[in-house]
Design a protein around this motif. Sequence first.
Motif, PDB file in Angstrom:
ATOM      1  N   ARG A 146      -8.725   7.682   0.206  1.00 30.56           N
ATOM      2  CA  ARG A 146      -7.646   7.369  -0.701  1.00 30.56           C
ATOM      3  C   ARG A 146      -7.527   5.867  -0.852  1.00 30.56           C
ATOM      4  O   ARG A 146      -8.016   5.111  -0.036  1.00 30.56           O
ATOM      5  N   SER A 182      -6.107  13.344  -8.071  1.00 31.75           N
ATOM      6  CA  SER A 182      -6.456  11.979  -8.470  1.00 31.75           C
ATOM      7  C   SER A 182      -6.309  10.984  -7.334  1.00 31.75           C
ATOM      8  O   SER A 182      -6.424   9.783  -7.553  1.00 31.75           O
ATOM      9  N   ASP A 183      -6.049  11.448  -6.115  1.00 30.91           N
ATOM     10  CA  ASP A 183      -5.868  10.470  -5.049  1.00 30.91           C
ATOM     11  C   ASP A 183      -6.951  10.537  -3.982  1.00 30.91           C
ATOM     12  O   ASP A 183      -6.747  10.095  -2.871  1.00 30.91           O
ATOM     13  N   LEU A 184      -8.093  11.069  -4.322  1.00 31.61           N
ATOM     14  CA  LEU A 184      -9.253  10.975  -3.422  1.00 31.61           C
ATOM     15  C   LEU A 184     -10.438  10.598  -4.281  1.00 31.61           C
ATOM     16  O   LEU A 184     -10.651  11.189  -5.325  1.00 31.61           O
ATOM     17  N   ASN A 185     -11.172   9.582  -3.887  1.00 32.02           N
ATOM     18  CA  ASN A 185     -12.314   9.188  -4.686  1.00 32.02           C
ATOM     19  C   ASN A 185     -13.307   8.462  -3.801  1.00 32.02           C
ATOM     20  O   ASN A 185     -13.079   8.273  -2.607  1.00 32.02           O
TER      21      ASN A 185
END
Lengths: 905, 424, 154
Positions: free
Chosen positions: A183, A168-171
């Motif tokens: 990030r 959930s920490d790369l988008n």
Amino acid sequence: MVTIYIEDRAYKVEKGQNLLQACLGLGFDLPYFCWHPALGSVGACRQCAVKRFKDEKDSRGELVMACMTPADSGTRISINDPEAVQFRASVIEWLMINHPHDCPVCDEGGECHLQDMTVMTGHNYRHFRFPKRTHRNQDLGPFINHEMNRCIQCYRCVRFYHEYAGGSDLNVMASHDHVYFGRFQSGPLESEFSGNLVEICPTGVFTDKTLKSHFTRKWDLQTAPSVCVHCGLGCNTIPGERYEELRRIRNRYHHQVNGYFLCDRGRYGYEFVNGANRIRHPLRRTEDRDDAKPLMDNEILELAAAMLAGPGNVIGIGSPRASLESNFALRTLVGPDRFHAGLSDNEFKCIDIGCNILQQGPVPAATLQVAGMADAAFILGEDVTQTSPLMALNLRRMRYGKAARIASGFQVPDWHDAGVREIAQLKKPDLFIAAPYPTRLDDAALRAVYAAPDDLVRLGFAVLAALDSTVFPIPDLDERFRAPADEIAQALLKARHPLVIAGTACGSSELIETAANVAWCLGRKGRSAAFALCVPECNSLGLGLMGGLDLNSAFQAVREGRADKVVILENDLYRRADAQAVDAMLRKARHVIVIDHQQTATSERAHLVLPAATFAEASGTLVNNEGRAQRAYSVMSPKGEVRAGWRWLQMLMKAAGNSGASSWLRLEDLVADLVRNMPVFQPVAEMDPKLSLPTSGGKIPRQSHRYTGRTAMHADLEVNEPKLPADEDAPLSYTMEGYDGQPPAGLISRIWAPGWNSEQALNKFQSEIGGPLQGGDPGRRLIEPPASDDGRYFAMTEQAALPGEDEYLLLPIYHIFGSEELSMASAGVVRRAPLPYLALGPEDAPAGDGETVRLLVNGKSLDLPVKLIPDMPERVAGLPAGLPGLPMTALPAAVKILKMEKSEK
Amino acid sequence: MEQPLTQNIRPDRPPLNLAEYADAGGYQGLQKTLTQLTPEEVTHLVLESNLRGRGGAGFSTGRKWSFVPMGDDAPQPKYLVVNADEMEPATFKDRLLMEGDPHQLIEGVIIAAYAVQAEIAYIFLRRCYVTARKRLETAINEAYAKGYLGRNILGSGFNLELYLHMSAGRYICGEETALLNALEGKRAIPRSKPPFPPVVGLWGKPTAFNNVETICNVAHIIRHGPVWFKKLSRVPDGGTKIYGASGKVRRPGAWELPMGVTIREILEEHAGGMKDGLTVRAILPGGASTEMVTPVHFDARMDFNSLEEVGSRLGTGTMVVIDDRTCIVGLMSNLMHFIAQESCGWCTPCREGLAWVAKILKAIEQGGGESEDIDHLRLHTRLITLGHTFCALAPGAMEPLQSALTYFEDDFRRHIHDKRCPWR
Amino acid sequence: MLSEQEKKEIKAVASHYPMKRAAGIDALKIVQEHRGWISDEVLSQVANVLEMSATDLDAVATFYNFIFRRPVGRHVILVCDSVSCWIMGYDTIADHLQHRLGIGFGETTGDGRFTLLPNVCLGACDRAPVMMIDDQLYGDLDAEKIDKILASCD
């Protein structure tokens, strides 16, 4: 099968594919970016455009994206249609608008999918004359380098990281031609599978940061087919070497084991091969073992002979991180009744039970691929993300499998990634976790329950009773577990492919038996059940099948004077037992010989230390947790005095006057002996590479045909071209010359094909896209369920007494970075590993995080900061397993914990 | 001339409150629906009326509703979404309706939701329409208070929750599937179809999706019937249409007229023709994503089919009038700058191609054009078409440019040759 | 720290959707209403309330135009730069505003009073050229009108 038409010729292809899969499977070179065989299609990049015609009469047609178009019966396309060709070249031109001219300085060059696709489409002239957009990069931690200017916005990274791996920490941020993949803030990527980004990303945005410290082009690397040594799953790898240094680890596809992915520990934990902690020279220590003297070749044999002579017996302690061959050589040296498996007590018991379960039970061992397709799974007592990471990655896929089943009801095919997600909304799958503390996989589970190991055993029996009340009576169980037990049982019963997983992390063989009960019951009720056993090391199961006495009897033998010489193979005993017991044995034994590649507390106390080869330097066979024997081939010739463990043992046998070893000229001879002595390993002989060698063309080269500098490489030492090292133990050579066709699956040393320099060339090696390798995936399963089922179950054994009044049950808490011995020689892994702490639940640590407490265990005391873990059961404490500096005591254990008075600090 | 959509709208005065709206005949459509008609009958009436979507696509509204699965086995809950994200440049018709007569929209929403048996409805309103928001909020509260929203509406057993969702500003949100993603709290990237929103929409559930103006017609159709609705129009497409004109005309504005009036009629009779000293060179009939129409075609009717025959589209029906002193190249540059920045960034041709085209046009406008530029622009209009891109945004953006290159190539050539804009 | 009021408003709007994270934009707008813009810390806190990661929320926030991730002045001026306003004189009023305020687009006056931003079609094309300041729409603009409007803002 359905028939499709390409350039007016008919082809038969498997039903249910999209056109891109079909074309690639037929061998057509159709370019693509955003599609990936493991991620499915989204239709974003528009690179795979082909012309589709309504029928034979339609001469105009329309462009469609092959990855989003089903290959239905009668589909008629042209790849070479001029409009399609021009469009595909335009897509490259558009992507090149902002792409920097980095090739010469970009790590990806030479294995870059973008380079390959650019050449494939024929685009070669730049018409864009305006400035390019640029980005700032982030520091993503020790493993991944970030270079956003190179991004072609294929969105693969976030689809893998976020949707496939659950991170959930790369988008993706911003929009239009400013989209940015990164990030929220700079910082290490949290997912344990982040390293796969370097293979997922088709350009040089995400590259291997560890490779940068010793960078080499792909074509300059010497590579070989190997197996990861950092856990029991046996993921297949391709290590790369140059100038006698191991430079990187890449994925080697195996349809049933790791598929396309590795975990970060396996990918980045390789520096132990190169590190300063290597034992590179034979050493001799005097009686007091204070000083270590190097030895010359001829001295070693003499010294060994002297040591091994004499009346006392020699015992051997083998290792779960050494190959079958090396362990067998030790066993041959000392004899089966003096061969000890170098495992902690709990591990010994667990693995023994585990082998029994797999060999005698009615349910087969699960492959990772089976795990990913399970429609219900129950994990008892293991934080799989830490101990068997790729198992966790595959279990996350259960959600997608469930969604794909729902989507098929709406006629949306399983490769239509976004469509499947929209329809099924990716509800949580029937994944249930029961563990002594919250695990990393909990967010993917439908239900997670926490309890001390004893209660977990009872929970397991409750599940069994809910599955079949006739086996055993329902155990005494805390009320709060009744509903979950029923829920778990119902879900497992509803499933067609239920999976039960247990491991050695809790140190409880009862827990493994309980899990087996559940699996067996499901199998006996007609489900296609599978059982997965998580074992900690790369050859834990191999050692278990080989048998051997436990470690305690080794200590006892020396203590009682029945043995006075100890040979230890690739094992640090201080990680296996209490320091006092190990100290006592090593002190009492007259001669201690250690064969290892890492300096350890054990090797420090050896009278004779012999430098063993790592997996990178000596070929060997490892057996993974499902009982699959796999051959890991060396990638480089051992340097200097380093030799394969079994060759040292062969020397020791010679020194001891044992003639048996003289027949072992090469690895095959040893394997033949192994198989003769222990029929359970028969399939290993069937893996004899000579059986699969191509008939002409010589050995398989470890070097690509573009390898450079081989004559200049050693010119500083000697101008004459050196004789190339021979490899007696593998059908592979340390040269560029040899068989230049596609090798048999087990001998694939690099993923490359003409025009496909990147790992995407894998398409050419599979019998179907995303399916098994041509010729079948390598390795052999050693264990399958027996023909008949005796219907037995394991009874609940007498539960050990709970910790006493003022005691706590101290459990090991496993960390993917920190708990495994070998990977902790890599600086990046150390950075990601936790500092020592003591985990407590809210009832036991009301003051919360950071409070310092004193741990009393085995007469020693240790001050540690508290880490508060919500949901940790009462009077259960946790200590990070395997961290350097922490006492290697056999856990679980009963301990006392003192809260510090403020004045004491 | 009957003007059902704007009959209650009084410029410079607040809109009718619920009581006033009811007095004027409002909520009678709702009464009739809930007391006399089944959902399928409602859909059938709308189908019969030939109401075509007013958001620009022109798809038959009744037919669209008929794709929503009905019956007890249909997935629940079902949704109705109203696209009030009016951001097409030069378009201001939905603002007029929402600010002018919010209850008309709400009544239409309830009837439409009933037709597909949706129990939750969202109005997706663009952030900048602050007045519309306030007026809709007031009207929604009034409707709840009166029992026209909420549970068991008018004792019929039909429940509907209506939420007003304010957008955070992105043109692509006006695209149906991108809007659904925005409502789900995600980035507004469009979805590929199949699956189609009436079957798989919000959170995987069946979702009906309509433009504000489309919905505003619904209550009238129920009250007066399809025959009446068709008679309002001059062409087979039923109803009236809010047409508009902006640019250097004497009276820019919006007017409710029978569907199918001609371009000339709107331009000359309602917009008052061009301002002094100016002549018209071309119009963009339906906002920024439609092809130009030159004066020789001004007798074409402004309806879905007729404009296609002259190489353009109705779009939103609010026309941009281009006078002879306005630089066509500058206009194109403005349009492309807009659309390039509103690209969502998902697919390559839109993300990179539009930005490239915008840069070329800016260079030409500022005197830095080169001779190959026109060929590149033309190539892009051929490459960036429906099916080649992921959604219709970029192909739409190419439409005005394509027509500008067809009709006014000389303007471009002159800029390039003279190395400056002749108008500056 | 988010105030109780902000958290209350966020929870209320989250009830409009079947899942919390659907209220991401609504939540950010609520907080922006109170604070003018969204800092990294505030974004993290909102993400917490919605049970999503800060990165996931920022992925949504940065997509849209009206979530301000940098400080803005007391009044945000949105100048429509779309085609109808452009025909009717956008260039002139844009120049005038920049000249009058002494800042360019994307900038804030030194006294923290105004931030000047371009905006896509404001849907008031019959009154072009048009701008919005905060919630108020102003049409048929010329230099004189603009000066009067600016003067009326505190």
